[in-house]
Design an enzyme around this catalytic site. Structure first.
Site, PDB file in Angstrom:
ATOM      1  N   GLU A 102       0.809  -1.230   0.000  1.00  0.00           N
ATOM      2  CA  GLU A 102       0.000   0.000   0.000  1.00  0.00           C
ATOM      3  C   GLU A 102       0.838   1.274   0.000  1.00  0.00           C
ATOM      4  O   GLU A 102       0.487   2.235  -0.692  1.00  0.00           O
ATOM      5  CB  GLU A 102      -0.985   0.018   1.187  1.00  0.00           C
ATOM      6  CG  GLU A 102      -0.350  -0.383   2.510  1.00  0.00           C
ATOM      7  CD  GLU A 102      -1.095   0.140   3.741  1.00  0.00           C
ATOM      8  OE1 GLU A 102      -0.899  -0.439   4.807  1.00  0.00           O
ATOM      9  OE2 GLU A 102      -1.822   1.150   3.643  1.00  0.00           O
ATOM     10  N   THR A 124       2.652  -8.169  -0.774  1.00  0.00           N
ATOM     11  CA  THR A 124       2.648  -8.101   0.680  1.00  0.00           C
ATOM     12  C   THR A 124       2.251  -9.457   1.238  1.00  0.00           C
ATOM     13  O   THR A 124       1.313 -10.086   0.735  1.00  0.00           O
ATOM     14  CB  THR A 124       1.704  -7.029   1.278  1.00  0.00           C
ATOM     15  OG1 THR A 124       1.542  -7.295   2.674  1.00  0.00           O
ATOM     16  CG2 THR A 124       0.337  -6.996   0.645  1.00  0.00           C
ATOM     17  N   ILE A 125       2.957  -9.875   2.273  1.00  0.00           N
ATOM     18  CA  ILE A 125       2.566 -11.135   2.912  1.00  0.00           C
ATOM     19  C   ILE A 125       1.223 -10.958   3.603  1.00  0.00           C
ATOM     20  O   ILE A 125       0.530 -11.917   3.870  1.00  0.00           O
ATOM     21  CB  ILE A 125       3.614 -11.651   3.930  1.00  0.00           C
ATOM     22  CG1 ILE A 125       3.794 -10.675   5.101  1.00  0.00           C
ATOM     23  CG2 ILE A 125       4.948 -11.925   3.261  1.00  0.00           C
ATOM     24  CD1 ILE A 125       4.459 -11.322   6.309  1.00  0.00           C
ATOM     25  N   ASP A 126       0.848  -9.694   3.890  1.00  0.00           N
ATOM     26  CA  ASP A 126      -0.388  -9.439   4.649  1.00  0.00           C
ATOM     27  C   ASP A 126      -1.657  -9.621   3.813  1.00  0.00           C
ATOM     28  O   ASP A 126      -2.752  -9.697   4.373  1.00  0.00           O
ATOM     29  CB  ASP A 126      -0.373  -8.006   5.208  1.00  0.00           C
ATOM     30  CG  ASP A 126       0.729  -7.796   6.227  1.00  0.00           C
ATOM     31  OD1 ASP A 126       1.272  -8.795   6.726  1.00  0.00           O
ATOM     32  OD2 ASP A 126       1.050  -6.632   6.517  1.00  0.00           O
ATOM     33  N   MET A 168       2.018 -11.743  11.828  1.00  0.00           N
ATOM     34  CA  MET A 168       1.947 -10.412  11.225  1.00  0.00           C
ATOM     35  C   MET A 168       0.539 -10.107  10.722  1.00  0.00           C
ATOM     36  O   MET A 168      -0.254 -11.012  10.485  1.00  0.00           O
ATOM     37  CB  MET A 168       2.978 -10.267  10.112  1.00  0.00           C
ATOM     38  CG  MET A 168       4.369 -10.010  10.654  1.00  0.00           C
ATOM     39  SD  MET A 168       5.552  -9.641   9.362  1.00  0.00           S
ATOM     40  CE  MET A 168       6.971  -9.144  10.342  1.00  0.00           C
ATOM     41  N   ARG A 170      -1.074  -6.039  10.276  1.00  0.00           N
ATOM     42  CA  ARG A 170      -1.226  -4.743  10.931  1.00  0.00           C
ATOM     43  C   ARG A 170      -2.697  -4.334  11.063  1.00  0.00           C
ATOM     44  O   ARG A 170      -3.175  -4.101  12.166  1.00  0.00           O
ATOM     45  CB  ARG A 170      -0.547  -3.719  10.032  1.00  0.00           C
ATOM     46  CG  ARG A 170       0.336  -2.751  10.704  1.00  0.00           C
ATOM     47  CD  ARG A 170       0.703  -1.709   9.680  1.00  0.00           C
ATOM     48  NE  ARG A 170       1.992  -1.969   9.066  1.00  0.00           N
ATOM     49  CZ  ARG A 170       3.138  -1.490   9.538  1.00  0.00           C
ATOM     50  NH1 ARG A 170       3.147  -0.787  10.642  1.00  0.00           N
ATOM     51  NH2 ARG A 170       4.259  -1.710   8.913  1.00  0.00           N
ATOM     52  N   GLN A 274       8.189 -15.060   9.019  1.00  0.00           N
ATOM     53  CA  GLN A 274       7.068 -15.198   8.086  1.00  0.00           C
ATOM     54  C   GLN A 274       7.365 -14.642   6.699  1.00  0.00           C
ATOM     55  O   GLN A 274       6.656 -14.921   5.748  1.00  0.00           O
ATOM     56  CB  GLN A 274       5.822 -14.489   8.647  1.00  0.00           C
ATOM     57  CG  GLN A 274       5.303 -15.114   9.911  1.00  0.00           C
ATOM     58  CD  GLN A 274       4.407 -14.175  10.696  1.00  0.00           C
ATOM     59  OE1 GLN A 274       3.208 -14.126  10.483  1.00  0.00           O
ATOM     60  NE2 GLN A 274       4.990 -13.402  11.601  1.00  0.00           N
ATOM     61  N   ARG A 275       8.371 -13.761   6.593  1.00  0.00           N
ATOM     62  CA  ARG A 275       8.636 -13.194   5.272  1.00  0.00           C
ATOM     63  C   ARG A 275       9.982 -13.593   4.695  1.00  0.00           C
ATOM     64  O   ARG A 275      10.298 -13.237   3.568  1.00  0.00           O
ATOM     65  CB  ARG A 275       8.583 -11.677   5.203  1.00  0.00           C
ATOM     66  CG  ARG A 275       8.293 -10.849   6.355  1.00  0.00           C
ATOM     67  CD  ARG A 275       8.077  -9.446   5.850  1.00  0.00           C
ATOM     68  NE  ARG A 275       9.242  -8.614   6.040  1.00  0.00           N
ATOM     69  CZ  ARG A 275       9.198  -7.435   6.653  1.00  0.00           C
ATOM     70  NH1 ARG A 275       8.062  -6.974   7.093  1.00  0.00           N
ATOM     71  NH2 ARG A 275      10.278  -6.721   6.773  1.00  0.00           N
TER      72      ARG A 275
END
Ligand code: F6P
Length: 342
Positions: A102, A124-126, A168, A170, A274-275
């Site tokens: 983003e 993004t991993i998110d 993770m 956010r 995680q990343r």
């Protein structure tokens, strides 16, 4: 056609697979590439590297990014904005391929609005970018967390403990939700739904009443208890995009659960594990498809667009639309997960 390629924001498995796909496809179209180092910072500081077919050969299974990354926001000061646009002009770039989440793509949207050709690739991993069903990197992160949960189950059971696993995420709980379902979590807590500590303890106690003396709680770093009224942070320092450093909800919750239930409770923060490392096969394929399509968009003169996944298809959406708001989890899926709580 001279194209600059950059990777910005938190790194993500699959970045190198995108870079390789962009360069290899672009070479077939007769394009020339320049690697911009460390995201938008490279364009402010004039830090570049050659990006040839040889350079990208075989990099698709490698984690991180050969270009480096940063969370630099070039619009933070007038001086850095000026330097970035001067460098774009001096380099003679016809287009920039911005691979990011983003924040990086938010900058790309602004750069495009000032007349520079830009194409975006969602990373993004998110998995919280709008306009695309999935971002590359997410599948790898979910697999890593699921792997960890499988292992944490057995040690937690052996010791009759409660284990809180902080992952993770956010503002969106995609990683917590997917890995929690896959890994059989007893409770999943996400930023989209502030939780009630008593309710969480209730699930743990219900399990104990049924003779199950261990529980696994997955909590996204941005999740918070209703009574706290906001996210739990390690410190108040902000990054260049105004984000606070999250972390601490796992520790906080573990202490509360132990205090309120009397059951020994531990916590694990999976953090950057995680990343890091090699992308999953799914992410390598998605990253490759994104990279190829990004270069096709350049060939078609479709700038200000971001490649995206819709169902099984690669499509493109406007960068402006994609960066307007983040994509939060599908609450229908959360309701599926809730069936397995307690
Ligand atoms: O890229 C997104 C993310 O993975 C968030 O979930 C997390 O808050 C953040 O990165 C942490 O990254 P860093 O430690 O590099 O600032």
């Amino acid at each position: 056609m001279k194209i600059g390629v950059l990777t910005g924001g938190g790194d993500c498995p699959g970045l190198n697979a995108v870079i390789r796909a962009v360069v290899k496809k672009g070479y077939l179209m007769g394009y020339e590439f320049i690697g911009i180092k460390d995201g938008w910072r490279g364009l402010i500081e004039g830090a570049y590297m050659p990006l040839t077919r040889e350079k990208v050969s075989g990099i698709h299974p490698i984690g991180g990014t050969i270009l480096g990354t940063s969370r630099t926001n070039p619009f933070k000061s007038e001086e850095s904005t000026k330097r970035m646009f001067n460098n774009i002009r001096e380099l003679g770039l016809d287009c920039i391929v911005a691979i990011g989440g983003e924040d990086t793509l938010g900058v790309a949207t602004k750069v495009y609005s000032k007349g520079v050709n830009v194409v975006g690739v969602p990373k993004t991993i998110d998995n919280d970018l709008s306009g695309t069903d999935f971002t590359f990197g997410f599948d790898t992160a979910v697999n890593i967390v699921t792997w960890a949960l499988d292992r944490l189950h057995t040690t937690t059971e052996a010791h009759h403990r409660v284990m809180v696993v902080e992952v993770m995420g956010r503002h969106a709980g995609w990683i917590a939700l997917y890995s929690g379902i896959a890994g059989g979590a007893d409770v999943i807590l996400i930023p989209e739904k502030p939780f009630d500590i008593e309710e969480v303890c209730g699930y743990v106690e219900k399990r104990k009443g049924e003779g199950k003396h261990s529980s696994l709680i997955v909590v996204a770093e941005g999740a918070y208890p209703k009574e706290a009224g906001g996210m739990i942070t390690k410190d108040t320092a902000l990054d260049a995009f105004g984000h606070v450093k999250l972390g601490g909800v796992g520790e906080f919750l573990a202490k509360e659960v132990e205090k309120r239930t009397g059951i020994e409770t531990r916590y694990v923060v999976l953090g950057h594990l995680q990343r890091g490392g090699t992308p999953s096969a799914y992410d390598r394929v998605l990253a490759t498809r994104f990279g190829v399509r990004a270069v096709e968009l350049i060939g078609e003169g479709k700038f200000g667009r971001m490649v995206a996944l819709r169902g099984q298809d690669i499509v493109d959406v406007s960068l402006e639309e994609a960066t307007k708001e983040i994509k939060t989890v599908n609450m229908d899926l959360y309701e599926v997960a809730e069936i397995f709580f307690g």
